[in-house]
Design a protein around this motif. Sequence first.
Motif, PDB file in Angstrom:
ATOM      1  N   ALA A  40      28.588 -27.074  -2.057  1.00  0.00           N
ATOM      2  CA  ALA A  40      29.113 -27.790  -1.500  1.00  0.00           C
ATOM      3  C   ALA A  40      27.888 -27.517   0.266  1.00  0.00           C
ATOM      4  N   PRO A  41      27.920 -28.183   0.952  1.00  0.00           N
ATOM      5  CA  PRO A  41      27.376 -28.222   2.297  1.00  0.00           C
ATOM      6  C   PRO A  41      28.226 -27.667   2.975  1.00  0.00           C
ATOM      7  N   ALA A  42      27.586 -26.626   3.711  1.00  0.00           N
ATOM      8  CA  ALA A  42      28.723 -25.872   5.099  1.00  0.00           C
ATOM      9  C   ALA A  42      28.886 -27.046   5.347  1.00  0.00           C
ATOM     10  N   PRO A  43      30.607 -26.840   6.528  1.00  0.00           N
ATOM     11  CA  PRO A  43      30.911 -27.966   7.043  1.00  0.00           C
ATOM     12  C   PRO A  43      29.230 -28.286   8.291  1.00  0.00           C
ATOM     13  N   ALA A  44      29.244 -29.257   8.863  1.00  0.00           N
ATOM     14  CA  ALA A  44      28.855 -29.306  10.017  1.00  0.00           C
ATOM     15  C   ALA A  44      29.854 -29.044  11.900  1.00  0.00           C
TER      16      ALA A  44
END
Length: 254
Positions: free
Chosen positions: A119-123
């Motif tokens: 999953a992409p890292a949190p913004a």
Amino acid sequence: MTSRMLRPVRTGRHAQPRSAAFLKARLPLVTAAVVAAGLCAACGASSTQTVGSASPASAGQSAQASESATPSTAASTEGSPSAPASPSASASTAPSSSPTPSRARSSSAAPKPARTSAAPAPARIPGPGYDSSADAQKLIDAALSAAKADGRMVLLDFGANWCGNCKAADKVFAQSQTAAILGASYHLVKIDIGGNSSANSALLRKYSPSGGSYKMPVLIVVDSSGKVRTDTHATGNPALTAEGINAFLRKWAS
């Protein structure tokens, strides 16, 4: 008396010639029998030798001949590329192409690890308050570029540091559940409109062109192309609580 004595003599005279004649008559038969016996003996020896095993000398010569012929035969068999191998040799030397049943069972029984996409890292979520010295246009451009890369939405928060409602919204944004929703689905840009920045005021009118009096904070959701999806100046702000803001964020996250 004289006659008795002469009789044997006469008989003997006659017997001698008779025995000699008998011998003469028998001699050819005896000679023939001896010759025949010799011939039979000679024929019996040669036939026995021919029918039976060979003599030691001839057997040795035959063994040497067979031994000398065996290596050449084997060499010609090994050296010839077209010489077919025996079935037992080909079966023992040919590699097995199919796995053994035990290997097949173990390989089929072993579960393959599932492929999971990271999953992409949190913004990044900016802190409370508004930076009046920040270049709002550059912040918006950077957020739109990031949204094109990761598919998130962009949340524009127009407010002022002296605005009570803006401070209430900041407290909710700092809560763990709301921060998780923001980091997973949005790039948050905070823009100060409480000062004298004409550029920031122009940005507010660009994304919320309805004009009039603005009730802060003005929350505007845009997609990666900059198209406005919702504007709270036109729809009204949600309840500035965790439940109200979380419901608002989930609704426009996709």
